[in-house]
Design a protein around this motif. Structure first.
Motif, mmCIF file in Angstrom:
data_model
loop_
_atom_site.group_PDB
_atom_site.id
_atom_site.type_symbol
_atom_site.label_atom_id
_atom_site.label_comp_id
_atom_site.label_asym_id
_atom_site.label_seq_id
_atom_site.Cartn_x
_atom_site.Cartn_y
_atom_site.Cartn_z
ATOM 1 N N PRO A 68 -9.887 -8.137 -24.242
ATOM 2 C CA PRO A 68 -8.723 -7.777 -25.849
ATOM 3 C C PRO A 68 -7.284 -7.353 -25.080
ATOM 4 C CG PRO A 68 -10.073 -6.013 -25.954
ATOM 5 C CD PRO A 68 -10.858 -6.878 -24.401
ATOM 6 N N ALA A 69 -6.672 -8.034 -25.744
ATOM 7 C CA ALA A 69 -5.057 -7.229 -24.985
ATOM 8 C C ALA A 69 -4.684 -5.916 -25.630
ATOM 9 C CB ALA A 69 -3.667 -8.057 -25.802
ATOM 10 N N GLU A 70 -4.048 -4.552 -24.861
ATOM 11 C CA GLU A 70 -4.009 -3.665 -25.790
ATOM 12 C C GLU A 70 -3.241 -3.947 -26.945
ATOM 13 O OE1 GLU A 70 -4.447 -0.740 -23.995
ATOM 14 O OE2 GLU A 70 -4.762 -1.671 -21.984
ATOM 15 N N ASN A 71 -4.267 -2.292 -27.316
ATOM 16 C CA ASN A 71 -3.491 -1.997 -28.989
ATOM 17 C C ASN A 71 -4.096 -3.417 -30.286
ATOM 18 O OD1 ASN A 71 -2.930 -0.114 -28.495
ATOM 19 N ND2 ASN A 71 -1.092 -0.561 -28.279
ATOM 20 N N SER A 72 -5.598 -4.084 -29.561
ATOM 21 C CA SER A 72 -5.339 -5.341 -30.695
ATOM 22 C C SER A 72 -7.137 -5.319 -31.266
ATOM 23 C CB SER A 72 -5.294 -6.695 -29.718
ATOM 24 O OG SER A 72 -6.258 -6.958 -28.963
ATOM 25 N N THR A 73 -7.365 -4.465 -30.895
ATOM 26 C CA THR A 73 -9.055 -4.352 -31.514
ATOM 27 C C THR A 73 -9.045 -2.181 -31.890
ATOM 28 O OG1 THR A 73 -9.889 -4.285 -29.581
ATOM 29 C CG2 THR A 73 -9.398 -6.360 -30.398
ATOM 30 N N ASP A 74 -9.525 -1.784 -32.779
ATOM 31 C CA ASP A 74 -9.976 -1.206 -33.047
ATOM 32 C C ASP A 74 -10.860 -0.258 -31.970
ATOM 33 O OD1 ASP A 74 -8.666 -1.256 -35.725
ATOM 34 O OD2 ASP A 74 -10.409 -1.818 -36.905
ATOM 35 N N GLN A 124 -10.674 -18.917 -24.216
ATOM 36 C CA GLN A 124 -9.638 -18.084 -24.339
ATOM 37 C C GLN A 124 -10.512 -16.792 -23.976
ATOM 38 O OE1 GLN A 124 -10.992 -15.690 -29.005
ATOM 39 N NE2 GLN A 124 -10.743 -17.943 -29.156
ATOM 40 N N ALA A 157 -14.124 -8.935 -28.071
ATOM 41 C CA ALA A 157 -14.069 -9.581 -27.848
ATOM 42 C C ALA A 157 -13.601 -9.290 -26.502
ATOM 43 C CB ALA A 157 -12.456 -9.199 -27.951
ATOM 44 N N ARG A 180 -12.341 0.205 -27.888
ATOM 45 C CA ARG A 180 -12.232 -0.549 -26.401
ATOM 46 C C ARG A 180 -13.203 -0.016 -25.804
ATOM 47 N NH1 ARG A 180 -8.263 -4.486 -23.953
ATOM 48 N NH2 ARG A 180 -8.559 -3.773 -21.994
ATOM 49 N N TRP A 196 -13.599 -4.530 -30.434
ATOM 50 C CA TRP A 196 -14.162 -5.002 -31.416
ATOM 51 C C TRP A 196 -13.209 -4.544 -32.568
ATOM 52 C CZ3 TRP A 196 -17.873 -3.067 -28.315
ATOM 53 C CH2 TRP A 196 -17.863 -1.942 -29.000
ATOM 54 N N ASN A 197 -13.523 -4.889 -33.875
ATOM 55 C CA ASN A 197 -12.392 -4.122 -34.972
ATOM 56 C C ASN A 197 -13.587 -4.255 -36.041
ATOM 57 O OD1 ASN A 197 -9.942 -4.941 -34.582
ATOM 58 N ND2 ASN A 197 -10.121 -7.034 -35.377
#
Length: 374
Positions: free
Chosen positions: A299-305, A342, A296, A307, A357-358
């Motif tokens: 990405p929005a805060e805390n939306s991915t594992d 997006q 991403a 950053r 990303w996650n």
């Protein structure tokens, strides 16, 4: 139209430890054990020289295995000539007879099999209707477009109701738009008729679009076989990850290993987590793979594992998505693909942007990839 000749629980085709060598030294196909299910659409995918076309030619009867056996509907066919295998064939160059009309071309397999005139006429009519060529019976190949010629070749392969149809790069000579249209047409016919199809291509998008399963060939062996989603999302090897679609790949060493996930110290100094392969352990060298569309931008805060940040090197607008190449932690060719809808703010070369990303989308694979002939 087609009747299965094997129990639906049994494979229609079975390769048992098949090998093929032309010079007695170099093996074009090695240790091939492959079951092809009744009614499935199986694509043999790989670069030039990987063994996929040789495998198809052995199944068709135009090549003979050096060792091992091939079974069709439970019967060994290694020494059976091509015309006795009840297999339809479609080639890239169509292989139509230029001096014959469309009707005569499609009827040819029926004449060889000594169908009477009335049966020939009815079967040709049905086959041409299937490929939407009604009314073109009297035309010659030179009077047809490339797409129409390919439809004639397809009708000829289907007209005698084979239990198996083999296709060798059948759409390679067509332009992009027509090729994509014919992909859907062939897939439609497969769904309607239930015939088993074995399809050879080096085009990854074609394989993902059309197949029930894909067998990825490399260096004479099947590297992985599975559904298009399995092949793309969960590659077993670095070769499969790199050959199917675009892929970010780097290297590192495992420092912690769990039952499914492991932590890797990358050569660039960054630490990353991902899904490990069976048997991996602390100290192993691995390649780290992540698809560009699983990353991403901003990405929005805390939306991915994970950053981190990257500096934009290139931005390419591709209609439905943008392709962004960045420098991330010393890697100058890190690619992100994101749907246009997006992309929340304009991105330009030289910008520093956040990435995320996650862990579940990171794959840890073998560290060394042999170079394939292309």
């Amino acid at each position: 139209m087609f009747a299965a000749s094997a129990n639906n629980n049994d494979p229609l085709v079975r390769f048992k430890n098949v090998r093929k060598s032309y010079d007695g030294k170099n093996q074009v196909v090695r240790h091939l054990n492959l079951d092809i299910r009744q009614g499935e659409f199986l694509t043999l995918l790989g670069p030039s020289g990987s063994g996929k076309t040789t495998t198809l030619m052995m199944l068709a009867g135009f090549e003979t295995p050096t060792s091992g056996t091939i079974e069709l509907a439970g019967e060994q066919i290694d020494n059976l000539p091509p015309h006795k295998r009840n297999i339809g064939m479609v080639f890239q160059n169509y292989a139509l007879f230029p001096h014959m009309t469309v009707q005569e071309n499609v009827a040819f397999p029926l004449k060889v099999r000594k169908f009477d005139a009335a049966a020939q006429q009815q079967k040709v009519k049905t086959a041409l209707a299937m490929v939407q060529l009604d009314g073109m019976e009297k035309r010659y190949p030179a009077q047809l477009s490339g797409g129409q010629q390919q439809r004639v070749a397809l009708a000829r392969a289907l007209v005698f109701e084979p239990e198996l149809v083999l296709m060798d790069e059948p759409l390679g000579a067509l332009d992009k738009q027509l090729r994509e249209h014919m992909q859907l047409e062939i897939k439609r016919l497969h769904g309607e008729l239930g015939v088993t199809v074995v399809y050879v291509t080096h085009d990854q998008d074609e394989a993902l679009t059309m197949s029930d399963r894909v067998a990825v060939f490399h260096d004479g062996m099947v590297q992985q076989i599975g559904s298009p989603q399995d092949i793309y999302e969960a590659p077993d090897t670095a070769f499969v990850a790199g050959f199917i679609g675009e892929n970010n790949r780097t290297h590192g060493t495992i420092t912690q290993a769990g039952s499914r996930q492991a932590t890797v110290n990358l050569d660039s100094g960054m630490q990353i987590q991902g899904r490990q392969q069976l048997g991996m352990k602390v100290g192993d060298r691995v390649s780290v793979s992540i698809r560009p569309e699983r990353i991403a931008l901003n990405p929005a805060e805390n939306s991915t594992d994970v950053r981190c940040q990257g500096r934009v090197q290139e931005v390419i607008y591709l209609g439905d998505h943008v392709r962004v190449r960045l420098v991330i932690n010393g890697d100058p060719d890190f690619v992100v693909k994101q749907p246009v809808s997006q992309v929340r703010e304009k991105i330009a070369v030289g910008d520093t942007v956040a990435l995320g990303w996650n862990h579940e989308f990171v794959r840890l694979l073998d560290p060394i990839e042999k170079t394939a002939a292309v």
